[in-house]
Design a protein around this motif. Structure first.
Motif, short mmCIF file in Angstrom:
data_model
loop_
_atom_site.label_atom_id
_atom_site.label_comp_id
_atom_site.label_asym_id
_atom_site.label_seq_id
_atom_site.Cartn_x
_atom_site.Cartn_y
_atom_site.Cartn_z
N ALA A 15 0.82 -1.22 0.00
CA ALA A 15 0.00 0.00 0.00
C ALA A 15 0.85 1.27 0.00
CB ALA A 15 -0.93 0.01 1.21
N HIS A 16 1.89 1.28 0.85
CA HIS A 16 2.68 2.50 1.08
C HIS A 16 4.17 2.16 1.05
CE1 HIS A 16 -1.07 2.83 3.62
NE2 HIS A 16 -1.22 3.85 2.80
N PRO A 17 5.02 3.16 0.77
CA PRO A 17 6.45 2.94 0.97
C PRO A 17 6.68 2.63 2.45
CG PRO A 17 6.02 5.19 0.14
CD PRO A 17 4.69 4.55 0.40
N ASP A 18 7.40 1.67 2.77
CA ASP A 18 7.77 1.09 4.08
C ASP A 18 7.07 -0.24 4.35
OD1 ASP A 18 5.25 1.73 5.18
OD2 ASP A 18 6.05 2.62 6.99
N ASP A 19 5.87 -0.45 3.74
CA ASP A 19 5.19 -1.73 3.97
C ASP A 19 6.01 -2.90 3.44
OD1 ASP A 19 2.79 -0.86 5.26
OD2 ASP A 19 2.03 -0.14 3.34
N GLU A 20 6.74 -2.71 2.34
CA GLU A 20 7.58 -3.80 1.80
C GLU A 20 8.70 -4.15 2.76
OE1 GLU A 20 8.12 -0.65 0.95
OE2 GLU A 20 10.19 -0.65 1.63
N SER A 21 9.10 -3.20 3.60
CA SER A 21 10.22 -3.46 4.52
C SER A 21 9.73 -4.00 5.86
CB SER A 21 11.03 -2.18 4.73
OG SER A 21 11.68 -1.81 3.52
N SER A 22 8.44 -3.79 6.17
CA SER A 22 7.91 -4.28 7.45
C SER A 22 7.15 -5.60 7.31
CB SER A 22 7.02 -3.23 8.11
OG SER A 22 5.92 -2.91 7.30
N LYS A 23 6.85 -6.02 6.09
CA LYS A 23 6.12 -7.27 5.89
C LYS A 23 6.78 -8.08 4.77
CE LYS A 23 2.68 -4.29 5.87
NZ LYS A 23 2.99 -3.39 6.97
N GLY A 24 7.54 -9.07 5.13
CA GLY A 24 8.11 -9.96 4.12
C GLY A 24 9.42 -9.50 3.49
N ALA A 25 10.09 -8.52 4.11
CA ALA A 25 11.30 -7.98 3.49
C ALA A 25 12.46 -8.98 3.45
CB ALA A 25 11.74 -6.72 4.22
N ALA A 26 12.59 -9.79 4.51
CA ALA A 26 13.68 -10.77 4.53
C ALA A 26 13.47 -11.82 3.43
CB ALA A 26 13.79 -11.41 5.90
N THR A 27 12.20 -12.15 3.18
CA THR A 27 11.89 -13.07 2.08
C THR A 27 12.34 -12.47 0.74
OG1 THR A 27 9.93 -13.85 3.29
CG2 THR A 27 10.01 -14.29 0.91
N LEU A 28 12.03 -11.19 0.52
CA LEU A 28 12.43 -10.54 -0.73
C LEU A 28 13.95 -10.56 -0.88
CD1 LEU A 28 10.14 -7.34 -0.83
CD2 LEU A 28 9.63 -9.68 -1.60
N ALA A 29 14.64 -10.21 0.21
CA ALA A 29 16.12 -10.17 0.17
C ALA A 29 16.69 -11.56 -0.11
CB ALA A 29 16.66 -9.60 1.47
N ARG A 30 16.08 -12.57 0.50
CA ARG A 30 16.58 -13.93 0.29
C ARG A 30 16.43 -14.35 -1.17
NH1 ARG A 30 14.65 -20.01 2.27
NH2 ARG A 30 14.77 -20.61 0.11
N TYR A 31 15.24 -14.13 -1.73
CA TYR A 31 15.04 -14.54 -3.13
C TYR A 31 15.89 -13.70 -4.09
CZ TYR A 31 11.52 -18.00 -2.05
OH TYR A 31 10.88 -19.11 -1.57
N ALA A 32 16.01 -12.41 -3.81
CA ALA A 32 16.85 -11.56 -4.67
C ALA A 32 18.29 -12.06 -4.65
CB ALA A 32 16.78 -10.11 -4.21
N ALA A 33 18.78 -12.46 -3.47
CA ALA A 33 20.15 -12.95 -3.35
C ALA A 33 20.34 -14.27 -4.11
CB ALA A 33 20.51 -13.15 -1.88
N GLN A 34 19.24 -15.01 -4.29
CA GLN A 34 19.31 -16.28 -5.04
C GLN A 34 19.20 -16.08 -6.55
OE1 GLN A 34 16.15 -18.72 -3.55
NE2 GLN A 34 17.21 -19.23 -1.65
N GLY A 35 18.99 -14.85 -7.00
CA GLY A 35 18.89 -14.60 -8.43
C GLY A 35 17.48 -14.53 -8.96
#
Ligand SMILES: [Zn+2]
Length: 293
Positions: A15-35
């Motif tokens: 919905a807003h900037p910051d929601d991506e970092s407070s909900k599921g951000a470690a998941t995003l970082a993990r998948y991004a790191a995997q390519g």
């Protein structure tokens, strides 16, 4: 502009900037790191947000909040290693009881109309997996509830050749997930563990006002991402107007969190591929050469 046509792609809608970092951000970082190609769609600019960090709560900050939040978002997406787009809607704010929503805001738009920019993005980015909030928004903010509606509408619309034919070739999203972040069970487990170790916990207060009812949605999928909690925290702190260091979510000891709850959790709402529950991968059933059953 998307350079790996054969890569797995993950789109998360917030919905807003910051929601991506407070909900599921470690998941995003993990998948991004995997390519994996990871994209965040941010529905609104957060224009009506408050300044939640007292150190930055000055008239100049409020006057410039739209610009500042765009800069914070740019920093957070760099830290997470993901792409990000604003969908261009206006923050609805959080009206008090009985207060009307402001004219022209995101939550007042017809979902079919508001879904169009997301349909275009889905057809361009072609995500295999989409993650968003459940029907309740996960948090009683009109923009979060609207984000759920618009995402469901856009996932369906993107696959429909009769919808927005000018927006590109239809694309069928294979799996749709809802966040189960910050569940009561998470607060309870963290509170119990901190209390047992003699660490001050402010979570007892949160738990006291939260009925211990069974969760509405089952946890189908747990993503191990404790190694990315530090990246998540850095992304959160990049939203400097929205978070006060050392308080709220930033207060609990990270070594306890890594040990007690090393995952981010999801509910698989729809899947067009075969998968076995519980899952430990959002792309279960989608990886090339994967055996089923
Ligand atoms: Zn929000």
């Amino acid at each position: 502009m998307f350079t790996h046509p054969s890569a797995l792609r993950l789109l998360t809608v917030h919905a807003h900037p910051d929601d991506e970092s407070s909900k599921g951000a470690a998941t995003l970082a993990r998948y991004a790191a995997q390519g994996v190609d990871v994209m965040v769609a941010t529905c609104t600019g957060g224009e009506r947000g408050s300044v939640l960090n007292p150190a930055l709560d000055r008239p100049g900050t409020r006057a410039e909040l739209t610009r500042i939040r765009r800069e914070e978002m740019a920093a957070a997406r760099e830290i997470l290693g993901v792409g990000q787009r604003f969908l261009g809607f206006t923050d609805s704010g959080l009206p008090g009881p009985g207060e009307p929503l402001p004219d022209g805001c995101f939550a007042l738009l017809p979902p079919a109309v508001a879904a169009e920019p997301l349909i275009t993005l889905i057809r361009e980015f072609r995500p295999h997996v989409v993650v968003t909030y459940d029907e309740t928004g996960g948090y009683p903010h009109p923009d979060h509830v609207m984000t759920h509606r618009v995402t469901v509408e856009a996932v369906e619309g993107a696959a429909d050749p009769d919808r927005c034919p000018e927006a590109g070739e239809p694309w069928q999203v294979a799996k749709l997930y809802y966040h189960l972040a910050l569940s009561r069970a998470w607060f309870q487990a963290m509170h119990d563990s901190m209390t047992a170790r003699g660490v001050d916990s402010a979570m007892g207060e949160v738990l006291a006002g939260w009925p211990d009812a069974p969760p509405a949605l089952a946890t189908t999928t747990r993503i191990r991402c404790a190694e990315q909690f530090a990246v998540r925290d850095a992304a959160l702190l990049a939203h400097a107007t929205q978070i006060q260091p050392g308080t709220g979510f930033m207060a609990h000891p990270r070594e306890i969190e890594r040990e007690v709850w090393p995952t981010e959790d999801y509910h698989l709402a729809r899947s067009l591929v075969e998968t076995v529950l519980p899952e430990s991968d959002l792309f279960a059933g989608l990886r090339p050469g994967e055996e089923h059953g």
